[in-house]
Each structure stands twice: as structure tokens, then as C-alpha cells.
Design an enzyme around this catalytic site. Structure first.
Site, PDB file in Angstrom:
ATOM      1  N   GLU B 258       0.884  -1.158   0.000  1.00 47.43           N
ATOM      2  CA  GLU B 258       0.000   0.000   0.000  1.00 47.43           C
ATOM      3  C   GLU B 258       0.917   1.201   0.000  1.00 47.43           C
ATOM      4  O   GLU B 258       1.628   1.448   0.982  1.00 47.43           O
ATOM      5  CB  GLU B 258      -0.892  -0.029   1.242  1.00 47.43           C
ATOM      6  CG  GLU B 258      -1.990   1.000   1.149  1.00 47.43           C
ATOM      7  CD  GLU B 258      -2.678   1.168   2.478  1.00 47.43           C
ATOM      8  OE1 GLU B 258      -3.078   0.170   3.083  1.00 47.43           O
ATOM      9  OE2 GLU B 258      -2.782   2.322   2.910  1.00 47.43           O
ATOM     10  N   CYS B 295      -3.417   7.245   5.178  1.00 52.25           N
ATOM     11  CA  CYS B 295      -3.344   6.841   3.768  1.00 52.25           C
ATOM     12  C   CYS B 295      -4.595   7.264   3.022  1.00 52.25           C
ATOM     13  O   CYS B 295      -4.588   7.385   1.806  1.00 52.25           O
ATOM     14  CB  CYS B 295      -3.127   5.348   3.640  1.00 52.25           C
ATOM     15  SG  CYS B 295      -4.169   4.402   4.746  1.00 52.25           S
TER      16      CYS B 295
END
Lengths: 529, 529
Positions: B258, B295
Site C-alpha cells: 500500500e 493513507c
């Protein structure tokens, strides 16, 4: 000789070609008449541009449009089955009947129809609904082109324009750029014609599937890395597979690769005592099927030493020597096989039969068995795990059960492993030791069965750990699992009903769609639970 | 200052270290007292050897052993929750309450328990049975170690030794080598202690989970490429993610990454007319949450120009200016943010507020808004899509609907996209144009909701197209889907009942396991269908 056209932007047209090539007849070594283009980079780039323009149109159409196209294409292939199978036989040297007419072509159309049924039914998308939080997800298209590169050995069922990768990539809703294998360009063209006819009769945009015969490796890598591309599917050699993997992954693209496998077969002592000769017959039939040019060819046989192993080996030698050698797809396959065999001999294995190409005309190879001692295998396990593509296999005779375990432990990732055991349970203890080791090394574990023959079943696993493939979590045979390779997971958070795709609305769109709702699989609508 | 031990081979022991490091207190800039080791390559290799030896033992244990361990670990974490959350606050500068005590710690233990429940229930393995051909498959362990590398921003819920990747990798039956993030080593050690205590009380082999604090990048790459390793899971920056991806994929290993996301938020004209001020409040709360170090931070806001956009911007500036700046995890984050902002200013964007670090002591940054014209964005779409990790966002005001569509089309892969529309349908036409473009660019599509807040739900999609992650088909949040990332598909062909894993036997082992049998999902046994 006229240059054969490519299918780009929904039309058969003259290629902007770099060079040309011809296929060979493996039975005579002679060139076949048609001239095929190697596409330029400009041609590839143009095809990718067309495909990119197709994406919004394709995504907006209902799944039914893809299902109808795939079914119609299967019918079109059947309508041309005589010429397709005759051409495949001509280009590959494999028999038109039963190989193509009775086996591979029906498999191809069945696969297209199974995929169509899966697209229509829709459960492949794993619709998942959390009603309490109104969070929903399902699989959908990747948002890019899938480049499919077909192998040399299955001109119909794995062809880039008619095979499993093609069907799966389209099923997920992606445009496809199909590159034929240069050993069977005419067969591929005929399949592409069936595809193009079905496409013209469909609601799909004309550039949904495009078709070329060949490209230079560097242009292929550029196409894979192109912004329009989302994924590449490749079946073929390890060297080419690794190059494609690198090109794809460096650019952040998905690569699904089926690269190489020696498909070890373990013959346990009880099985050999019980039925050595019968197993030798099964082995021979499997190893020589299609002249051994199968990704699931049993290339390594690990036997327990004893009277049974002697019988097995002698019977296999007899059967190999008495078999009628089939044709190889190309001269290079025979040359490569000779090199592989020489390398094994130099490392201390022993030739039991065959080992050489047969006199021309035609590309044939003497069915080949080699043998190596378990000790030698232990010393150089990697050297003795080189895939021999063709009618050849290496036997390892193991004085002790421990040798079989050590060999199992030293194996690379493979598509399959087969275990033959005594039918009345005499091998159970050794089976229970071997199985956990092999289980983690392969995709499909077989019992008392040779690895060739890969049924198109939802439960099939045709894949395995690296270097057999690039990802052990996916299968390249068996609908609907194959489709997931070419799909992205699409989440919806707080999206109202009218904006959701039908598969995620409260109401089950067909009443038959399986969905995972609040932790349970159901065909009910949300309010009906 | 004593050197803190690593947990290797089932024991806390003195590290064979290369060098040492200390964490900082972001509120004071001062070093925290404990000294932590950077492991040598030898230490990593030893841990990998231990983990490899564990594989057959771990695979032989029933899933219940993993479920019990995960649940017990959740309880151990709760027993230490005061010290864990106090330490996390000390090492990150984020508030102990509510952030850690009420939100992140309960999320972490909930995630462990959800994963335990999924392991016990077993449906995650997607058992698929073809009764007619006796072909069966399910997901199982990879046959190698999973290296989990945790991020800086979620010291509990994404920690390498307690977070989602850890739980998913173990759930699938793999040993885990966890590498903490060096910004919160003590928090990680406390979580590792909870893990180690639960491990000691479990049936799992002692080296099932191992824990280190840090390694050099080149040693990390070597560990990823090691024969014992099957996969790596990483959450962090794009540069590091790409290096890990390359190291893994070159060696044929799986990499789940990620990496970065700007999480575009599209504010449609009707929504802005209707509730500009309210949306500005939601946006501010989301953008400044955790000092913007999420994120899913909304880093790009694309607004339709008009009275509403003026109101939104003015309100957002006021809220940003009046907010109390939180602490950043490190000085570097502030320095990087300043560089990113400078680059955006040089390219023609305008500073609306903030834009600079605040005076020390402590690492704080003035909440920052920038604005750029749609035309400038169109000219350099890549330059304006740089992730600004921290409390900052870029606003793009669009004179025409066409500008919003162009910006959507030029986006890279992202974790999320949010669309705010008029509640009475005034924006529907523009929504229907924007949605298909954004759908293919992101993992999770939100309506009238900011992207922060990622529920641990089976339907959650936390992932997305490259470069947001390495594979758009997987989610890193939401059980059971997360487990599949660390699993191989295991096929069984012609294997008799007594040799099958319980999940694939005719009889449903628990009566609750969902299996896909002959094309339908069912909890029945095979003979009961």
C-alpha cells in the site's frame, strides 16, 4: 503469396508490418504458403489506443452483451470446425482427429460457453454486502487492456484469441489484444475470424478484441508497459515468461504467467508392487500425449527401488520404444530437447531409450527416458529439474523412503504432483509424510492419476507456486475462478441504491446471483433475508 | 540505556545487531531512552531458517490453534492497553485518548478477533467441490514466510506484529517475520510481548511469529528474496514500496503494497450550493485527523466553481486557521511536506493558508491549503498528484464540468474517490458522467462522505489500482478477503476422502462452513445436497 491481414479497430486490414514470417509443416519441414506480418510498434500503439477508447463503452454495457458474444463465437468456431482443425493439424503436426476435432475444439467451445454462462449468472464477481454500514464490493473490470499471448502447444484451447485467458479477460469486462503464437498463425486467423464475425453481430464496440500475429520482444514489452494496458497473460517458456514478468511488474501491470513445470510423479513402493506395469502404461500414455508437448507432461518420476521399480522401468522402456513417435511443433523443440538431454547425461544420468531427433523429413523425436540415482539428484537438485519440453522424462530410483522425501523437499514450484499408492493402504504412512511437502510445492495434487488432462471445472486448479506461474493464488483453467485474475475489487461506501451496479443493489438482479451478505452466501435479496 | 531484545526462534534475546537507534518524542523533539537494534543479515537469515522449520508443524495443526492464539493475543493487548497506548502517544505525538485508547486499540483487538472468527469458521478458504469429477480446491498456506513491514502512522492497527497484514498472513497458516516501524519501536515491542505471551500459551510452534525492530534496506531486500520467503506485505511510501516490489518480484515472491494515494474528493455544483459550509467542516475534520497522516487523507479536492466553491474555500481556510495543529510523527515528515508544497507553489499553485512547519519544540505543521487552476492541473496532471503526507490538501476549482471530467481521467490509481452531490438529484447527470471514470481509478468509491475511516467489514475495499497498491484485486482491510492475499490455491484431483483436508471432505466439518459445491454455495455436506 499475399500478406495476411490483422484485425485492429474492428476491421481486417493490411498490417503496418516490420517483417513477415511463414509457418512450417512439422510433418515435412516445408514452409506453408501464407505470409504473416510482424506488427510494428506503431501498429501496437494504435491497437492500444483503440482499446483504451473502448473501455467506457464496454463498461457501460450489461454483462449479457459479453455472454452473447462468447456464445456466438463458440457457434462460429463450430461452423468452421473442419477448416480450423485441418489447419491446426497442418501447422502443428498433431492429428486432426481425435486431438483437434474430438478433443481440443469441443474443449474450446465448451470453455467459451462456460465462461458465457458465468458472465450471465454473475456470481463470479463475489458481490459482498454489509447492510448495516452500507458498504458493498464486487469484482469488475481492470480499467485497461489485457494483452493475451498464446502458447505453441494448444492452438485452440489456449489460443490468445479463443482460449481460457482470452475468455476470462473479456468476461471480466476488459478489452483484449490477442497475439497469436507464430507456429500456428493460420489457425489463429481462422479463430480470429470466428471472433470477428461474432463481434460484428454483438453489441460490443468493434475494438473490444483485436488480433495480431507477432511482435518483436521489445515491442511486446513496450505494449505491456503502455498506459492503456492493465495486465498481460502469457503461457510459454520460462525465459520469455520472466522477461514479460519483469516488463509488466516494472510498470505496475499485472502479469499472469504459466511458465514451466516438470510435474513430478511419485510411485510409492506398494503401488509398484501392486501394479507396476499398469502404471507404466498410464505414464507412457501421459508422457507421449501430444508428443509430450503439454505443460502437465510428467517429466520426473520418483520411484521406490525394488522389484516393482524394475518392472515399471522395463515396461516403460518397452512401451516408449514401441510407440510411434509423433511430430514436434518445430525443429527448435527437438534441438532444445537434445541439449537438455545432453546436459542431464553430462551430469551423470543414464539414457534408457531415445535421446535423439529422428531423421527428417518432419520434426520427430525418439521417445526418451533417462534415469538418475537419487544420490546424484540430491547433489544437484536444480540441474535435474529442467523442463524437457517433448516426449521425455527422467526417472529417479530411490533406495530409501528418505530419498523420496528429500527429492520432494528440493522441488521448485510445479503445476502438479501425482502420488501413486497401494490401493489397500500399504503406502499410507509414506503418503502422509510426502503429502505435506508436496502440497505446498504444487497447484494440483493428484492421486493415482497422471497429470495430463485438465478438466474445465470450477474446482480445477491449474497454476502453482513460482516458477510454475507468477502467482499461486490463481488458476488459468476453470470458470469462474479464472475470471478473477483480470478483475479489480470495486468498493462502494455509502452509495445510494440507484447508483449501485445491479449486482450490489438490495434486490438480487436475477434471483440467482450468489452474494455474500452480512457473512452468509445467499441468492435472496437484502430485504428478503 | 540497555539494548532492547528481539524475539527470534520463540525467545526474547539479545540482538546480533549492526547498529542502534532511538525513537523521538514528537512533542519535544527529544530522544526517548530505549536503545533498539538494527538487525544484521545473519540475524534475519537465522529468523528465516527458524520460520522455515516451522512450516510443516504449523501446517499440520488445526485452524483452531491459530484462532485461539489470535484471540488470546487480543486479550493480552487489552491487559496492557494503558502502557501500550501511553507509549504509542509518546512515540507518535498523537493523543492517547481518544485516538489510541478509544479508537485504534479497540480496532486492533477487534480485527484480531474477527480474523480469529474467520479462521475458526473457515469459509475464507473458498472450498470448491466438483462431485462428479472428484476435483476439489481450497485456499491454504503459501509454504513460505510472510515478511510484514509496518507503516509509521498506525502503530497499533497496522503494526507489523499486531495489525491487519500480520493477522491475515497468520490466518492463512503462514509464519510471520514482523518488522516494526522505527518511529515506534517501544510500542511495537509491547505489542510483540502480548504476541509472545499468547504464543507461549498456544499450540503454535515458538517461531511462528518473530519480531525485529529494523533492518537495512539491502538486508530487507535479501530477506524478501530468500528461499524461505513467500511474500512481503508493506504499507508506507511509494519509493520504498517500489524498491520492495522490485526485490520481491525479481525473486518470484508476492508483494502486497500500500504505497500512496491522494484520495480525490469531487464536490459537484449542487452539493456546494446546498451545503458548502457543512462539507468544508467534514473535509477539515478528515484532512486534519491524525495530523493528516492517513493513507486515506483527502489530498485533492476538485470543486465546481461558483458561489458554493467560494463559501467552501473560505470556510475551509477559516477552519484550518483556527484548528489546533497536531504533532507530526517525525521532523522528516514536516521537511518533506515543505518540499512538496514548494514544488506545488513553483508550478503555479497558490497558498491559501499554512505551508510551513511551526516553531519547535515538537514537530508541528500549520494546516495547509493550496489552490490551483484547473487549466494548470490539466497541463501538468502528474505534478499536481504528489501525495502530501500531513495536514495539507490541494484545491482545484473547475470553471466547467468538463474540467472535472478531465481531472478525473488524468488521475493515477488511488485508494478512494469521494463524490459529493446534491441530495435532491440536481447533480445526477454530472455524477453519471464522473462515476464511470473514477470507478476504474480507485478501490473504494464514496458518496457524500470523506475517505478517512476504513471500517473492518467483509465488504470493505482498502486497496486500488497501481500505484496506490501493487494489485487491484485485493483489500488490506476487511476479513476474510484480506486472508486470500497470503494464500495459495490448492487443488486435489482424484484424492480419496480420508486424505482430503477437512474443508474438502464430503461431510461439512462444522456444518457452518460455506462451500461452492457443483456451482452453488451451501453449508450442507455433499451427500445431503
Amino acid at each position: 503469396m499475399s500478406l495476411q491481414p490483422v484485425f485492429i479497430g474492428g476491421q481486417w486490414r493490411t498490417s503496418r508490418y516490420l517483417s513477415t514470417f511463414q509457418a512450417n509443416n512439422p510433418r515435412t519441414g516445408e514452409k506453408l504458403p501464407d505470409l504473416f506480418p510482424v506488427s510494428t510498434w506503431e501498429e501496437l500503439a494504435e491497437a492500444l489506443d483503440y482499446a483504451q477508447q473502448v473501455i467506457p463503452l464496454l463498461t457501460a454495457l450489461p454483462p449479457e452483451a459479453r455472454a452473447e458474444f462468447l456464445e456466438n463465437m463458440a457457434s462460429k468456431i463450430e461452423a468452421k470446425q473442419e477448416i480450423i482443425t485441418a489447419t491446426a493439424a497442418l501447422e502443428t503436426g498433431l492429428p486432426q482427429s481425435p486431438r483437434f476435432l474430438e478433443i481440443e475444439l469441443p474443449r474450446t467451445t465448451d470453455q467459451l460457453r462456460q465462461t458465457a454462462a458465468a458472465v450471465r449468472e454473475g456470481s463470479w464477481c463475489l458481490a459482498t454486502i454489509d447492510t448495516h454500514r452500507n458498504i458493498r464490493s464486487k469484482y469488475g473490470p481492470l480499467g485497461g487492456v489485457v494483452i493475451v499471448i498464446g502458447p505453441n502447444n494448444f492452438p485452440l484451447a489456449f489460443n490468445a484469441v479463443s482460449g481460457g485467458d482470452f475468455a476470462a479477460a473479456l468476461a471480466a469486462g476488459n478489452p483484449v489484444l490477442a497475439k497469436a503464437h507464430p507456429l500456428h498463425p493460420k489457425t489463429s486467423q481462422l479463430l480470429a475470424q470466428a471472433m470477428a464475425e461474432a463481434l460484428a453481430e454483438s453489441q460490443l464496440p468493434p475494438a473490444t478484441v483485436q488480433f495480431i500475429y507477432h511482435f518483436q520482444p521489445e515491442d511486446g514489452s513496450k505494449a505491456i508497459a503502455h498506459p492503456a494496458t492493465a495486465a498481460v497473460a502469457f503461457t510459454g517458456s520460462r525465459a520469455t515468461g520472466l522477461a514479460i514478468k519483469e516488463a509488466a511488474e516494472k510498470a505496475g501491470k499485472l502479469a499472469y504467467l504459466e511458465m514451466s513445470s516438470i510435474n513430478p510423479v511419485f510411485l510409492l513402493p506398494g503401488a509398484l508392487q501392486e501394479r507396476a506395469s499398469k502404471i507404466a502404461e498410464e505414464f507412457t500414455a501421459s508422457c507421449l500425449l501430444g508428443s509430450g508437448q503439454f505443460c502437465t507432461n510428467p517429466g520426473l518420476v520418483v520411484l521406490s527401488e525394488g522389484a516393482g521399480s524394475k518392472d515399471f522401468i522395463q515396461r516403460a522402456i518397452d512401451l516408449f520404444n514401441n510407440s510411434s513417435p509423433g511430430y514436434l511443433l518445430s525443429r527448435e523443440i527437438g534441438l532444445n530437447l537434445e541439449k537438455k538431454i545432453q546436459a542431464l547425461l553430462q551430469r551423470g544420468s543414464q539414457l534408457l531409450c531415445g535421446g535423439h531427433s529422428l531423421p527428417e523429413p518432419g520434426y520427430r523425436f525418439a521417445p526418451t527416458l533417462l534415469q538418475v540415482k537419487a544420490q546424484a539428484f540430491h547433489e544437484q537438485p536444480t540441474a535435474f529439474q529442467q523442463e524437457m519440453f517433448g516426449p521425455a522424462s527422467l526417472l529417479v530410483v530411490c533406495p530409501k523412503a528418505e530419498d523420496m522425501l528429500m527429492i520432494a523437499a528440493s522441488l521448485e514450484g510445479n503445476l502438479t504432483a501425482s502420488l501413486y499408492a497401494h490401493t489397500q493402504g500399504k503406502d499410507e504412512s509414506l503418503y502422509q509424510q510426502l503429502e505435506p511437502i508436496l502440497r505446498l510445492k504444487v497447484g494440483r495434487l493428484l492421486n493415482d492419476k497422471m497429470p495430463t488432462g485438465v478438466a474445465v471445472s470450477p474446482a480445477m486448479m491449474h497454476g502453482g507456486p513460482f516458477p510454475a506461474t507468477g502467482h499461486p493464488g490463481f488458476s488459468s483453467v476453470g470458470v469462474p475462478a479464472t475470471i478473477l485474475r483480470f478483475a479489480a475489487r470495486h468498493g462502494y461506501d455509502n452509495v445510494p441504491q440507484h447508483r449501485l451496479p445491479p449486482e450490489l443493489m438490495d434486490k438480487n438482479p436475477t434471483g440467482r446471483l450468489w452474494r455474500f451478505i452480512d457473512g452468509a452466501w445467499t441468492q435472496a435479496s437484502v430485504n428478503e433475508k
